[in-house]
Write a protein that holds these residues in place. Sequence first.
Motif, PDB file in Angstrom:
ATOM      1  N   THR A 339       0.864  -1.171   0.000  1.00 30.83           N
ATOM      2  CA  THR A 339       0.000   0.000   0.000  1.00 30.83           C
ATOM      3  C   THR A 339       0.907   1.229   0.000  1.00 30.83           C
ATOM      4  N   ARG A 340       0.335   2.416   0.195  1.00 24.15           N
ATOM      5  CA  ARG A 340       1.162   3.630   0.212  1.00 24.15           C
ATOM      6  C   ARG A 340       1.021   4.324   1.554  1.00 24.15           C
ATOM      7  N   LEU A 341       2.099   4.945   1.993  1.00 21.05           N
ATOM      8  CA  LEU A 341       2.070   5.808   3.174  1.00 21.05           C
ATOM      9  C   LEU A 341       2.316   7.224   2.664  1.00 21.05           C
ATOM     10  N   GLU A 342       1.316   8.082   2.796  1.00 23.33           N
ATOM     11  CA  GLU A 342       1.395   9.434   2.237  1.00 23.33           C
ATOM     12  C   GLU A 342       1.771  10.411   3.346  1.00 23.33           C
ATOM     13  N   GLY A 343       2.755  11.233   3.105  1.00 26.03           N
ATOM     14  CA  GLY A 343       3.096  12.329   4.002  1.00 26.03           C
ATOM     15  C   GLY A 343       3.369  11.932   5.435  1.00 26.03           C
ATOM     16  N   PRO A 344       4.205  10.922   5.683  1.00 22.18           N
ATOM     17  CA  PRO A 344       4.562  10.614   7.076  1.00 22.18           C
ATOM     18  C   PRO A 344       5.281  11.806   7.701  1.00 22.18           C
ATOM     19  N   SER A 345       5.117  11.967   9.011  1.00 21.20           N
ATOM     20  CA  SER A 345       5.765  13.098   9.681  1.00 21.20           C
ATOM     21  C   SER A 345       7.282  12.888   9.687  1.00 21.20           C
ATOM     22  N   GLU A 346       7.988  13.987   9.850  1.00 23.33           N
ATOM     23  CA  GLU A 346       9.455  13.867   9.909  1.00 23.33           C
ATOM     24  C   GLU A 346       9.882  13.052  11.120  1.00 23.33           C
ATOM     25  N   ASP A 347       9.091  13.122  12.216  1.00 23.01           N
ATOM     26  CA  ASP A 347       9.423  12.331  13.413  1.00 23.01           C
ATOM     27  C   ASP A 347       9.359  10.834  13.100  1.00 23.01           C
ATOM     28  N   LEU A 348       8.316  10.458  12.338  1.00 19.60           N
ATOM     29  CA  LEU A 348       8.167   9.037  11.997  1.00 19.60           C
ATOM     30  C   LEU A 348       9.328   8.585  11.098  1.00 19.60           C
ATOM     31  N   LEU A 349       9.651   9.425  10.125  1.00 20.32           N
ATOM     32  CA  LEU A 349      10.755   9.080   9.216  1.00 20.32           C
ATOM     33  C   LEU A 349      12.067   8.954   9.984  1.00 20.32           C
ATOM     34  N   LEU A 350      12.257   9.892  10.920  1.00 20.99           N
ATOM     35  CA  LEU A 350      13.487   9.861  11.709  1.00 20.99           C
ATOM     36  C   LEU A 350      13.534   8.588  12.571  1.00 20.99           C
ATOM     37  N   ALA A 351      12.376   8.190  13.098  1.00 22.66           N
ATOM     38  CA  ALA A 351      12.336   6.964  13.922  1.00 22.66           C
ATOM     39  C   ALA A 351      12.709   5.744  13.071  1.00 22.66           C
ATOM     40  N   ALA A 352      12.233   5.714  11.833  1.00 25.27           N
ATOM     41  CA  ALA A 352      12.589   4.587  10.954  1.00 25.27           C
ATOM     42  C   ALA A 352      14.085   4.615  10.648  1.00 25.27           C
ATOM     43  N   TYR A 353      14.613   5.825  10.458  1.00 24.02           N
ATOM     44  CA  TYR A 353      16.058   5.967  10.204  1.00 24.02           C
ATOM     45  C   TYR A 353      16.862   5.451  11.406  1.00 24.02           C
ATOM     46  N   VAL A 354      16.418   5.833  12.603  1.00 24.63           N
ATOM     47  CA  VAL A 354      17.120   5.376  13.806  1.00 24.63           C
ATOM     48  C   VAL A 354      17.081   3.845  13.876  1.00 24.63           C
TER      49      VAL A 354
END
Length: 384
Positions: A339-354
Amino acid sequence: MSVTRVAVTAERSYDVLIGHDLAGELPGLIGAGTRRVLVVHQGALAGPAERIRAALTGAGYEVHLSEVPDGEDAKTATVAARCWEQLGLAGFTRDDVVIGLGGGAATDLAGFVAATWLRGVRVIQVPTTLLGMVDAAVGGKTGINTAEGKNLVGSFHSPIGVLCDLDALETLPAADLAAGLAEVVKCGFIDDPRILELVEADPDAARDPSAPVVRELVERAVATKARVVSADLREADLREILNYGHTFAHAIEHHEHFRWRHGEAVSVGLVFAAELARLAGHLEGGIVDRHRRILTSLGLPTSYPTGSWDDLLTAMRRDKKTRGATLRFVILDGLASPTRLEGPSEDLLLAAYVAVSAEPALLVPQPEVSARPAPSTDEPPELL
Ligand SMILES: NC(=O)c1ccc[n+]([C@@H]2O[C@H](COP(=O)([O-])OP(=O)(O)OC[C@H]3O[C@@H](n4cnc5c(N)ncnc54)[C@H](O)[C@@H]3O)[C@@H](O)[C@H]2O)c1
Ligand SMILES: O=C(O)C(=O)C[C@@H](O)[C@H](O)[C@H](O)COP(=O)(O)O
Ligand SMILES: [Zn+2]
């Protein structure tokens, strides 16, 4: 041995042939109305390129060779312009044909040159890496990079045929074979979980080009790609699933100045996308763990050094799936349920990066990444 044919229906219909000794197919694909052929190839394929030249010259064609730089160094406007010059000097017309011979970098460039010369001449793809066979040579995405990022210039231009000669895999460096398996595993998660079972049953066999399972993996991944691009050549919707893991992967490649293999970056990108899906409440932890387990069993990286977030985020914003300021990710709801995830918050993206980050000393395992060797000095493959 038998040849498997997988049909693709796009702006034209064509077959992907998977088997051995496929050289004999070339004259039939090129056809009688053609006079000139340009073979765009990497240095590692100089031997097979010469053999194609000899065979096609014997069949009455005027054959030109264009050896291009290795890896991503081929995917530049400068190298494309060199090929256009060669086509111009040799007088290539719309009846003439380009052949892309080599890994995905060579077939992406050859496809782009064919798509742009005289606004489009026919291209035949002869992939010689696993990644080229299961992904790059199939489906008509062609392109080059710019200083700003990966594949930012290109077009959709389907080949008239794809010849996957499995003999080529015998000379492929192990790290390049593993890199191709990342795209195979991607197909397993987005579409065909049997791929995952086959790899889990015997990861060593999946990395052995002479093992029968490799052919089955190629056939299954090509079937997934063929089905998807036949339904949505221009990536209006469904085709985006083939981009699973690629938003983060392309950012890594750019950040690393293309010293990482594409498939290695995809491996980390798959885990990033899985973590993002878990953090967004879409995917259970067990499937995220399965990503890490399978990719690690193939010797692929699943983490990336800390400290590059700003640059990676900037690069991700240039992803082709971005709409306006909205970043969009392919994620999974479950196995084979993209599926698609549209416009995740920067906090969420940063958590995935961590979640995919590690201090350099703790990275496990980082086999040969960022140590992309010079072109193989092994004997060139005996294919063709
Ligand atoms: N168009 C698409 O849909 C698509 C899909 C996936 C990847 N790609 C692109 O494909 C590229 C990566 O392709 P790749 O992984 O094949 O890398 P690559 O083309 O750089 O090839 C990897 C290495 O293998 C060598 N090589 C090729 N065939 C060989 C053989 N048979 N024996 C020994 N050495 C051989 C090459 O010279 C190179 O050093 C990236 O640019 C990526 O963006 C495109
Ligand atoms: O065929 C596709 O569509 C893909 O996305 C396949 C990817 O594996 C491939 O790396 C592709 O070149 C990425 O395309 P891009 O549009 O993200 O540049
Ligand atoms: Zn890819």
